[in-house]
Design a protein around this motif. Sequence first.
Motif, PDB file in Angstrom:
ATOM      1  N   SER A  41      10.529  17.469  28.304  1.00  0.00           N
ATOM      2  CA  SER A  41       9.424  18.381  28.041  1.00  0.00           C
ATOM      3  C   SER A  41       9.934  19.662  27.387  1.00  0.00           C
ATOM      4  CB  SER A  41       8.721  18.728  29.356  1.00  0.00           C
ATOM      5  OG  SER A  41       7.801  19.762  29.162  1.00  0.00           O
ATOM      6  N   THR A  42       9.141  20.197  26.465  1.00  0.00           N
ATOM      7  CA  THR A  42       9.516  21.454  25.808  1.00  0.00           C
ATOM      8  C   THR A  42       8.459  22.523  26.066  1.00  0.00           C
ATOM      9  OG1 THR A  42       8.470  20.752  23.748  1.00  0.00           O
ATOM     10  CG2 THR A  42      10.821  20.324  23.963  1.00  0.00           C
ATOM     11  N   GLU A  43       7.735  22.407  27.162  1.00  0.00           N
ATOM     12  CA  GLU A  43       6.677  23.369  27.467  1.00  0.00           C
ATOM     13  C   GLU A  43       7.222  24.781  27.660  1.00  0.00           C
ATOM     14  OE1 GLU A  43       4.185  22.100  30.657  1.00  0.00           O
ATOM     15  OE2 GLU A  43       3.917  20.121  29.794  1.00  0.00           O
ATOM     16  N   ASP A  44       8.291  24.929  28.442  1.00  0.00           N
ATOM     17  CA  ASP A  44       8.867  26.255  28.705  1.00  0.00           C
ATOM     18  C   ASP A  44       9.821  26.684  27.606  1.00  0.00           C
ATOM     19  OD1 ASP A  44       7.533  26.567  31.087  1.00  0.00           O
ATOM     20  OD2 ASP A  44       9.169  25.808  32.306  1.00  0.00           O
ATOM     21  N   VAL A  45      10.814  25.865  27.363  1.00  0.00           N
ATOM     22  CA  VAL A  45      11.888  26.195  26.421  1.00  0.00           C
ATOM     23  C   VAL A  45      12.218  24.949  25.616  1.00  0.00           C
ATOM     24  CG1 VAL A  45      14.331  26.793  26.259  1.00  0.00           C
ATOM     25  CG2 VAL A  45      12.896  27.958  27.923  1.00  0.00           C
ATOM     26  N   ASN A  46      12.287  25.088  24.311  1.00  0.00           N
ATOM     27  CA  ASN A  46      12.762  24.003  23.459  1.00  0.00           C
ATOM     28  C   ASN A  46      14.261  24.211  23.298  1.00  0.00           C
ATOM     29  OD1 ASN A  46      13.231  22.005  21.626  1.00  0.00           O
ATOM     30  ND2 ASN A  46      11.541  22.552  20.284  1.00  0.00           N
ATOM     31  N   LEU A  47      15.033  23.487  24.074  1.00  0.00           N
ATOM     32  CA  LEU A  47      16.470  23.725  24.175  1.00  0.00           C
ATOM     33  C   LEU A  47      17.191  23.624  22.832  1.00  0.00           C
ATOM     34  CD1 LEU A  47      18.396  24.503  26.403  1.00  0.00           C
ATOM     35  CD2 LEU A  47      18.892  22.093  26.752  1.00  0.00           C
ATOM     36  N   LYS A  48      16.677  22.812  21.926  1.00  0.00           N
ATOM     37  CA  LYS A  48      17.363  22.671  20.636  1.00  0.00           C
ATOM     38  C   LYS A  48      17.406  23.982  19.855  1.00  0.00           C
ATOM     39  CE  LYS A  48      13.680  21.238  17.590  1.00  0.00           C
ATOM     40  NZ  LYS A  48      13.237  20.287  16.609  1.00  0.00           N
ATOM     41  N   ASP A  49      16.509  24.907  20.163  1.00  0.00           N
ATOM     42  CA  ASP A  49      16.518  26.210  19.503  1.00  0.00           C
ATOM     43  C   ASP A  49      17.610  27.136  20.042  1.00  0.00           C
ATOM     44  OD1 ASP A  49      14.317  25.450  17.990  1.00  0.00           O
ATOM     45  OD2 ASP A  49      12.888  26.336  19.390  1.00  0.00           O
ATOM     46  N   TYR A  50      18.220  26.765  21.155  1.00  0.00           N
ATOM     47  CA  TYR A  50      19.193  27.639  21.818  1.00  0.00           C
ATOM     48  C   TYR A  50      20.621  27.104  21.797  1.00  0.00           C
ATOM     49  CZ  TYR A  50      15.119  30.112  23.428  1.00  0.00           C
ATOM     50  OH  TYR A  50      13.945  30.827  23.467  1.00  0.00           O
ATOM     51  N   VAL A  51      20.796  25.820  21.557  1.00  0.00           N
ATOM     52  CA  VAL A  51      22.144  25.249  21.531  1.00  0.00           C
ATOM     53  C   VAL A  51      22.736  25.482  20.146  1.00  0.00           C
ATOM     54  CG1 VAL A  51      23.534  23.165  21.746  1.00  0.00           C
ATOM     55  CG2 VAL A  51      21.612  23.534  23.291  1.00  0.00           C
ATOM     56  N   ARG A  52      23.797  26.286  20.116  1.00  0.00           N
ATOM     57  CA  ARG A  52      24.436  26.618  18.848  1.00  0.00           C
ATOM     58  C   ARG A  52      25.537  25.632  18.508  1.00  0.00           C
ATOM     59  NH1 ARG A  52      28.273  31.366  17.812  1.00  0.00           N
ATOM     60  NH2 ARG A  52      27.572  32.017  19.854  1.00  0.00           N
ATOM     61  N   ARG A  53      26.337  25.270  19.488  1.00  0.00           N
ATOM     62  CA  ARG A  53      27.450  24.353  19.277  1.00  0.00           C
ATOM     63  C   ARG A  53      27.642  23.492  20.523  1.00  0.00           C
ATOM     64  NH1 ARG A  53      27.516  26.581  15.014  1.00  0.00           N
ATOM     65  NH2 ARG A  53      29.069  27.752  13.896  1.00  0.00           N
ATOM     66  N   ILE A  54      28.222  22.307  20.287  1.00  0.00           N
ATOM     67  CA  ILE A  54      28.654  21.446  21.380  1.00  0.00           C
ATOM     68  C   ILE A  54      30.106  21.085  21.103  1.00  0.00           C
ATOM     69  CG2 ILE A  54      28.370  19.208  22.488  1.00  0.00           C
ATOM     70  CD1 ILE A  54      25.405  19.484  22.083  1.00  0.00           C
ATOM     71  N   VAL A  55      30.946  21.288  22.099  1.00  0.00           N
ATOM     72  CA  VAL A  55      32.380  21.041  21.950  1.00  0.00           C
ATOM     73  C   VAL A  55      32.786  19.932  22.906  1.00  0.00           C
ATOM     74  CG1 VAL A  55      34.684  22.054  22.157  1.00  0.00           C
ATOM     75  CG2 VAL A  55      32.769  23.471  21.371  1.00  0.00           C
ATOM     76  N   TYR A  56      33.337  18.872  22.347  1.00  0.00           N
ATOM     77  CA  TYR A  56      33.929  17.801  23.158  1.00  0.00           C
ATOM     78  C   TYR A  56      35.425  18.032  23.188  1.00  0.00           C
ATOM     79  CZ  TYR A  56      29.653  15.016  22.775  1.00  0.00           C
ATOM     80  OH  TYR A  56      28.382  14.557  22.856  1.00  0.00           O
ATOM     81  N   TYR A  57      35.998  18.060  24.381  1.00  0.00           N
ATOM     82  CA  TYR A  57      37.433  18.282  24.513  1.00  0.00           C
ATOM     83  C   TYR A  57      37.999  17.187  25.393  1.00  0.00           C
ATOM     84  CZ  TYR A  57      41.893  20.485  25.414  1.00  0.00           C
ATOM     85  OH  TYR A  57      43.229  20.747  25.498  1.00  0.00           O
ATOM     86  N   GLY A  58      39.063  16.585  24.953  1.00  0.00           N
ATOM     87  CA  GLY A  58      39.698  15.549  25.753  1.00  0.00           C
ATOM     88  C   GLY A  58      39.286  14.164  25.302  1.00  0.00           C
ATOM     89  N   GLU A  59      39.808  13.193  25.971  1.00  0.00           N
ATOM     90  CA  GLU A  59      39.605  11.791  25.627  1.00  0.00           C
ATOM     91  C   GLU A  59      38.227  11.301  26.013  1.00  0.00           C
ATOM     92  OE1 GLU A  59      39.879   8.488  23.987  1.00  0.00           O
ATOM     93  OE2 GLU A  59      41.693   9.694  23.913  1.00  0.00           O
ATOM     94  N   LEU A  60      37.510  10.719  25.068  1.00  0.00           N
ATOM     95  CA  LEU A  60      36.173  10.193  25.335  1.00  0.00           C
ATOM     96  C   LEU A  60      36.117   8.670  25.315  1.00  0.00           C
ATOM     97  CD1 LEU A  60      33.884  12.550  23.230  1.00  0.00           C
ATOM     98  CD2 LEU A  60      34.135  12.474  25.696  1.00  0.00           C
ATOM     99  N   SER A  61      37.239   7.988  25.196  1.00  0.00           N
ATOM    100  CA  SER A  61      37.205   6.537  25.062  1.00  0.00           C
ATOM    101  C   SER A  61      36.557   5.860  26.265  1.00  0.00           C
ATOM    102  CB  SER A  61      38.613   5.980  24.840  1.00  0.00           C
ATOM    103  OG  SER A  61      39.426   6.242  25.963  1.00  0.00           O
TER     104      SER A  61
END
Length: 75
Positions: free
Chosen positions: A47-67
């Motif tokens: 739901s985006t009734e309160d906050v549309n999170l995509k407007d607030y996420v600037r970056r996503i950082v993956y660190y380490g092994e994801l296999s």
Amino acid sequence: LYDYLVEFVKHEKTPRARGNAGGIILAGWSLGATWLSALLTHVASFSTEDVNLKDYVRRIVYYGELSHATNTEHS
């Protein structure tokens, strides 16, 4: 994770992400990066009734092994 981030954005009065300013940067290390992948996979269904999170996420950082999370071999 989604509910926490929405509450964080509201409580901290986080400005929307604009280029290199505002917003939030999410970082996941090793198994914690799995939660970020899950969030990205399902964020459109929340739901985006309160906050549309995509407007607030600037970056996503993956660190380490994801296999282990992506079922891929490390070469």
